[in-house]
Structures are given as C-alpha cells and as structure tokens.
Write a protein that holds these residues in place. Sequence first.
Motif, PDB file in Angstrom:
ATOM      1  N   PRO A 109      -4.178  -3.086  -6.058  1.00 52.01           N
ATOM      2  CA  PRO A 109      -5.232  -3.769  -5.302  1.00 52.01           C
ATOM      3  C   PRO A 109      -5.067  -5.290  -5.334  1.00 52.01           C
ATOM      4  CG  PRO A 109      -6.162  -2.107  -6.765  1.00 52.01           C
ATOM      5  CD  PRO A 109      -4.721  -2.251  -7.140  1.00 52.01           C
ATOM      6  N   ALA A 112       0.866  -1.188   0.000  1.00 54.26           N
ATOM      7  CA  ALA A 112       0.000   0.000   0.000  1.00 54.26           C
ATOM      8  C   ALA A 112       0.892   1.223   0.000  1.00 54.26           C
ATOM      9  CB  ALA A 112      -0.927   0.010   1.206  1.00 54.26           C
ATOM     10  N   PHE A 113       0.353   2.336  -0.436  1.00 54.91           N
ATOM     11  CA  PHE A 113       1.108   3.586  -0.432  1.00 54.91           C
ATOM     12  C   PHE A 113       0.765   4.372   0.823  1.00 54.91           C
ATOM     13  CE2 PHE A 113       0.917   8.210  -1.415  1.00 54.91           C
ATOM     14  CZ  PHE A 113       2.274   8.440  -1.498  1.00 54.91           C
ATOM     15  N   VAL A 114       1.784   4.737   1.569  1.00 55.50           N
ATOM     16  CA  VAL A 114       1.597   5.557   2.760  1.00 55.50           C
ATOM     17  C   VAL A 114       2.151   6.948   2.464  1.00 55.50           C
ATOM     18  CG1 VAL A 114       2.121   5.843   5.195  1.00 55.50           C
ATOM     19  CG2 VAL A 114       1.783   3.555   4.279  1.00 55.50           C
ATOM     20  N   CYS A 115       1.290   7.934   2.456  1.00 55.87           N
ATOM     21  CA  CYS A 115       1.706   9.315   2.163  1.00 55.87           C
ATOM     22  C   CYS A 115       2.658   9.806   3.259  1.00 55.87           C
ATOM     23  CB  CYS A 115       0.487  10.230   2.073  1.00 55.87           C
ATOM     24  SG  CYS A 115       0.924  11.981   1.819  1.00 55.87           S
ATOM     25  N   LYS A 167      -1.880   8.982   5.154  1.00 56.08           N
ATOM     26  CA  LYS A 167      -3.025   8.239   4.636  1.00 56.08           C
ATOM     27  C   LYS A 167      -2.534   7.084   3.773  1.00 56.08           C
ATOM     28  CE  LYS A 167      -7.301   8.706   1.985  1.00 56.08           C
ATOM     29  NZ  LYS A 167      -8.171   9.626   1.201  1.00 56.08           N
ATOM     30  N   GLU A 168      -3.217   5.942   3.875  1.00 54.60           N
ATOM     31  CA  GLU A 168      -2.818   4.744   3.138  1.00 54.60           C
ATOM     32  C   GLU A 168      -3.738   4.536   1.943  1.00 54.60           C
ATOM     33  OE1 GLU A 168      -2.982   0.082   4.206  1.00 54.60           O
ATOM     34  OE2 GLU A 168      -1.598   1.240   5.450  1.00 54.60           O
ATOM     35  N   SER A 169      -3.146   4.256   0.771  1.00 53.17           N
ATOM     36  CA  SER A 169      -3.910   4.016  -0.446  1.00 53.17           C
ATOM     37  C   SER A 169      -3.429   2.740  -1.117  1.00 53.17           C
ATOM     38  CB  SER A 169      -3.742   5.193  -1.430  1.00 53.17           C
ATOM     39  OG  SER A 169      -4.099   6.414  -0.826  1.00 53.17           O
ATOM     40  N   GLN A 170      -4.365   2.028  -1.747  1.00 58.63           N
ATOM     41  CA  GLN A 170      -4.020   0.806  -2.461  1.00 58.63           C
ATOM     42  C   GLN A 170      -3.605   1.155  -3.889  1.00 58.63           C
ATOM     43  OE1 GLN A 170      -3.815  -2.273  -1.341  1.00 58.63           O
ATOM     44  NE2 GLN A 170      -4.709  -1.978   0.703  1.00 58.63           N
ATOM     45  N   ILE A 171      -2.316   1.000  -4.187  1.00 62.20           N
ATOM     46  CA  ILE A 171      -1.824   1.250  -5.542  1.00 62.20           C
ATOM     47  C   ILE A 171      -1.986  -0.007  -6.398  1.00 62.20           C
ATOM     48  CG2 ILE A 171       0.160   1.954  -6.927  1.00 62.20           C
ATOM     49  CD1 ILE A 171      -0.921   4.145  -5.120  1.00 62.20           C
TER      50      ILE A 171
END
Length: 317
Positions: A250, A236-239, A244-248
């Motif tokens: 999936p 996952a991407f952690v800014c 904030k965590e985002s799924q690059i």
Amino acid sequence: MADVPQDAPDHCPGTESDKAGKASACQGCPNQSICASSKPVGPDPDLGKIKERLSSVKHKVLVLSGKGGVGKSTFTAHLAHGLAGDENRQVAVLDVDICGPSIPTVFGLQGEQVHQSGSGWSPVYIEDNLAVMSVGFLLEKPSDAVIWRGPKKNGLIKQFLRDVDWGDIDYLVIDTPPGTSDEHLSIIQYLKPAGIDGAVVITTPQEVSLLDVRKEINFCKKVNLPVIGVVENMSAFVCPNCKKESQIFPPSTGGAEKMAEEMKVPFLGRIPLDPRIGKSCDEGKSFFTEIPDSPAAKAYMNVIQNVIEYCSSGSST
C-alpha cells in the motif's frame, strides 16, 4: 625548498613533491594525511580510451534504485528485451552489480563465458541484436561469492567499458547495485566523457522503499546525472485468472508518482506485480514473448516508450 613548512621534520620532501606524505620522513608528522591526499592527480588516461570505445554507442541508460529487492534487474532485462523488440535496434546490457550479478540468470545465460578477440572482450549474445556482459560470466559457479573491495570492483567496471567490443549499439542499458556507493560513482565518472542520457530509478510503492529512492534521486542531482524518470514497480497485484487488482504494498505516503512530483522528476509509469514475471526471469525468458497481452507487459511497453522518447529528445550529460 619553498614548499617545505617551517615546522616540518628533517628531510621533509615538500608539499609539492610526489613523495609528499609517503616518504619515511613523513611518518609521525601531523600533516601526513593532508599532504598525501592533497597532491593533485592527473586525468585518468583510460577515460579517453573509454570515450573512444563507446563512441559507437548512441544512448547510455543507467537503471538505479536506492533499495534492494525492488525489481531493478528484472526491469533492466525487460527494458532491454523491449528495446530489442525492434530488429533495427542494437541493444546491449552491462551488469555492474559486481557482488550480486543476477543478469545472466534473468537472460538464461548461466554457464556462458567471456571470449576474447583481437578487438577486446566479446559480450554474450542472446539474439542477433541483444548482447550482455556481466561479472557472472567470469565466475566458475553461479553460487561463487565475489568478495572484493572497492578498487578491484572499480577496476573491473573500467575494464568492461574500456575493453568490451560493444560495436555499433543504439542502447547500452546498465544494471547497477542498490545504493549510492563505489560502483555508482565509478560508472558515472567513466561514462561522463562519453555522455550519459540519464537514469531510470526503480521503486516500489511503500514508504520504506521511497525513503531510499529519494536518496538515490538526490545522489543523481549531486553528480549531475539526469533522471529520465521514476518507475513504480509492483504497484499492485493483478490476478492472472480473475484480473482483480489488489494492493500488496500500500502506498501509505502517496506512492512513487507523488514522490516524483515532490522531487521534480518525471514519473514514467506503474508496473503491476504479476507472478509470471518472476517465473519468466527464473527460466531466462522474455515476459513479452511469454505473456505479451498481459497488463504488466503493456505497462512495461508504455514505460519503455517513455524512455525511448526521452533519449530521442537528445537530453544527456
């Protein structure tokens, strides 16, 4: 001669001869390829030399991935940096990705060369307890292409294991190319007499990566190479700013953890995607030194601790 078939051509050397399938009389014989390939080959005398050379290396860990671009060399570098964080450990990295040697770059060793002494080739030292050996040190320019067939690549891998003066090493971490080809078969064959603790398999969460990693795990099982565990990289991407965590990528089929469960191999952990990791590798610096408190650094250390615990348990082949 008893080993000459009744329907053999004139002057057949016999199926048990060293010249079987290779003599001039064999040309045109339908059994030529069978005779040439069926002659038993004696044990490789270099295996004993490799075993002796590596007798002072306690643990040998391969880093594998069926897929390119999943961060295998990055993980190798951080595994080595993490292990070498304890000054009492001696750590070495061997890069057997002959055609794509990126290890010198991620360690900041571009332009370094291999030196030879009476005891063999000397690896390049980053710190007092961290050494590196790579084909990248043998190239005139980092951009030079290594255009070699399998036998020449295998010969260099053997030379690295046989002729490099590793000294007393606690962990030898071996970075490999993607896939299940010559380099993988050779490194396993050469290391078997000396003992291998196992392999850490790197993947990313998406199915297109997991598909190839399943093949890599099956390869390990076929050659009796223990799988230390699977690492889900770039999970996952952690800014860096807002956290904030985002799924690059999936995990459409459940990700690495589900795959490891299905294939009955350990799951070592997830490492988030942090752009500062790539920046550290480009600059040849340790991410642990640059951003020690980041979520990615903590995730790396958890995975590294799992590898240490596995090796300490005495599991090897």
